[in-house]
Scaffold this motif. Structure first.
Motif, mmCIF file in Angstrom:
data_model
loop_
_atom_site.group_PDB
_atom_site.id
_atom_site.type_symbol
_atom_site.label_atom_id
_atom_site.label_comp_id
_atom_site.label_asym_id
_atom_site.label_seq_id
_atom_site.Cartn_x
_atom_site.Cartn_y
_atom_site.Cartn_z
ATOM 1 N N GLN A 61 -10.693 -3.330 -3.729
ATOM 2 C CA GLN A 61 -9.486 -4.073 -4.126
ATOM 3 C C GLN A 61 -9.426 -4.235 -5.640
ATOM 4 O O GLN A 61 -8.355 -4.118 -6.244
ATOM 5 C CB GLN A 61 -9.451 -5.434 -3.436
ATOM 6 C CG GLN A 61 -9.098 -5.344 -1.971
ATOM 7 C CD GLN A 61 -9.213 -6.673 -1.258
ATOM 8 O OE1 GLN A 61 -10.059 -7.507 -1.572
ATOM 9 N NE2 GLN A 61 -8.353 -6.866 -0.258
ATOM 10 N N LEU A 64 -8.504 -0.895 -6.977
ATOM 11 C CA LEU A 64 -7.083 -0.651 -6.722
ATOM 12 C C LEU A 64 -6.219 -1.373 -7.749
ATOM 13 O O LEU A 64 -5.274 -0.791 -8.304
ATOM 14 C CB LEU A 64 -6.721 -1.104 -5.306
ATOM 15 C CG LEU A 64 -5.269 -0.984 -4.887
ATOM 16 C CD1 LEU A 64 -4.811 0.461 -4.929
ATOM 17 C CD2 LEU A 64 -5.080 -1.566 -3.489
ATOM 18 N N ALA A 76 -4.657 5.395 -6.613
ATOM 19 C CA ALA A 76 -4.506 4.070 -6.010
ATOM 20 C C ALA A 76 -4.175 4.192 -4.522
ATOM 21 O O ALA A 76 -4.681 3.422 -3.704
ATOM 22 C CB ALA A 76 -3.421 3.271 -6.740
ATOM 23 N N ALA A 77 -3.360 5.172 -4.176
ATOM 24 C CA ALA A 77 -3.009 5.378 -2.768
ATOM 25 C C ALA A 77 -4.239 5.773 -1.956
ATOM 26 O O ALA A 77 -4.413 5.328 -0.811
ATOM 27 C CB ALA A 77 -1.929 6.440 -2.647
ATOM 28 N N ARG A 80 -6.231 2.607 -1.511
ATOM 29 C CA ARG A 80 -5.529 1.772 -0.530
ATOM 30 C C ARG A 80 -5.840 2.225 0.891
ATOM 31 O O ARG A 80 -6.124 1.416 1.773
ATOM 32 C CB ARG A 80 -4.024 1.837 -0.785
ATOM 33 C CG ARG A 80 -3.208 1.028 0.222
ATOM 34 C CD ARG A 80 -1.792 1.523 0.340
ATOM 35 N NE ARG A 80 -1.794 2.913 0.796
ATOM 36 C CZ ARG A 80 -0.858 3.802 0.499
ATOM 37 N NH1 ARG A 80 0.164 3.474 -0.259
ATOM 38 N NH2 ARG A 80 -0.920 5.041 0.957
ATOM 39 N N ASP A 81 -5.833 3.545 1.103
ATOM 40 C CA ASP A 81 -6.123 4.080 2.428
ATOM 41 C C ASP A 81 -7.583 3.826 2.830
ATOM 42 O O ASP A 81 -7.866 3.575 3.998
ATOM 43 C CB ASP A 81 -5.803 5.579 2.478
ATOM 44 C CG ASP A 81 -4.301 5.853 2.346
ATOM 45 O OD1 ASP A 81 -3.505 4.900 2.534
ATOM 46 O OD2 ASP A 81 -3.935 7.008 2.056
ATOM 47 N N ILE A 83 -9.320 1.223 1.949
ATOM 48 C CA ILE A 83 -9.348 -0.189 2.326
ATOM 49 C C ILE A 83 -8.811 -0.364 3.740
ATOM 50 O O ILE A 83 -9.406 -1.071 4.560
ATOM 51 C CB ILE A 83 -8.549 -1.047 1.311
ATOM 52 C CG1 ILE A 83 -9.261 -1.050 -0.049
ATOM 53 C CG2 ILE A 83 -8.364 -2.469 1.831
ATOM 54 C CD1 ILE A 83 -8.442 -1.650 -1.181
ATOM 55 N N LYS A 84 -7.693 0.285 4.036
ATOM 56 C CA LYS A 84 -7.111 0.197 5.383
ATOM 57 C C LYS A 84 -8.085 0.697 6.438
ATOM 58 O O LYS A 84 -8.227 0.098 7.508
ATOM 59 C CB LYS A 84 -5.806 1.004 5.462
ATOM 60 C CG LYS A 84 -4.626 0.330 4.847
ATOM 61 C CD LYS A 84 -3.374 1.189 5.063
ATOM 62 C CE LYS A 84 -2.162 0.563 4.444
ATOM 63 N NZ LYS A 84 -0.947 1.382 4.648
#
Length: 93
Positions: A61, A64, A76-77, A80-81, A83-84
Motif C-alpha cells: 500500500q 502503491l 501502480a495497477a 494494486r492487483d 494487494i487484491k
C-alpha cells in the motif's frame, strides 16, 4: 487437587491452582520456559502467516501510494492487483 496430583499429571485442576501452588510452580515454569516466569508459548502458524500477509499488504500500500504520487500508473495497477490477490487469499482461510 493436591500438589502431588499435579506432579503426577503435570496439569493443574483449575485457574486457582496457579495461585494455590504459585510458590512451587514458579520455579518449574521458569525451567520449562527457559527462564521466563510467564508462559510465552508459540504463535500458531496460521496467525504468523496472517501477520506476514498483513505486513506485505501494508508495504505494498505504501509502494502503491508512492507510485500514484509519481504518476507511475501502470506499475501502480500491478501493485494494486497484488494487494487484491493477497486480500482474496486471506478470505479463503
Amino acid at each position: 487437587l493436591s500438589f502431588e496430583e499435579f506432579l503426577q499429571t503435570n496439569r493443574v485442576g483449575c485457574s486457582e491452582c496457579y495461585e494455590a501452588f504459585e510458590e512451587q510452580l514458579v520455579p518449574i515454569i521458569g525451567r520449562v520456559q527457559n527462564g521466563y516466569k510467564n508462559h510465552v508459548g508459540k504463535v500458531p502458524a496460521e496467525v504468523e502467516r496472517a501477520e506476514g500477509v498483513q505486513n506485505e499488504i501494508s508495504r505494498l500500500q505504501e509502494k502503491l501510494a508512492q507510485l500514484v504520487k509519481n504518476e507511475e500508473f501502470e506499475e501502480a495497477a500491478v501493485v494494486r492487483d497484488e494487494i487484491k490477490a493477497l486480500r482474496a487469499g486471506g478470505e479463503d482461510r
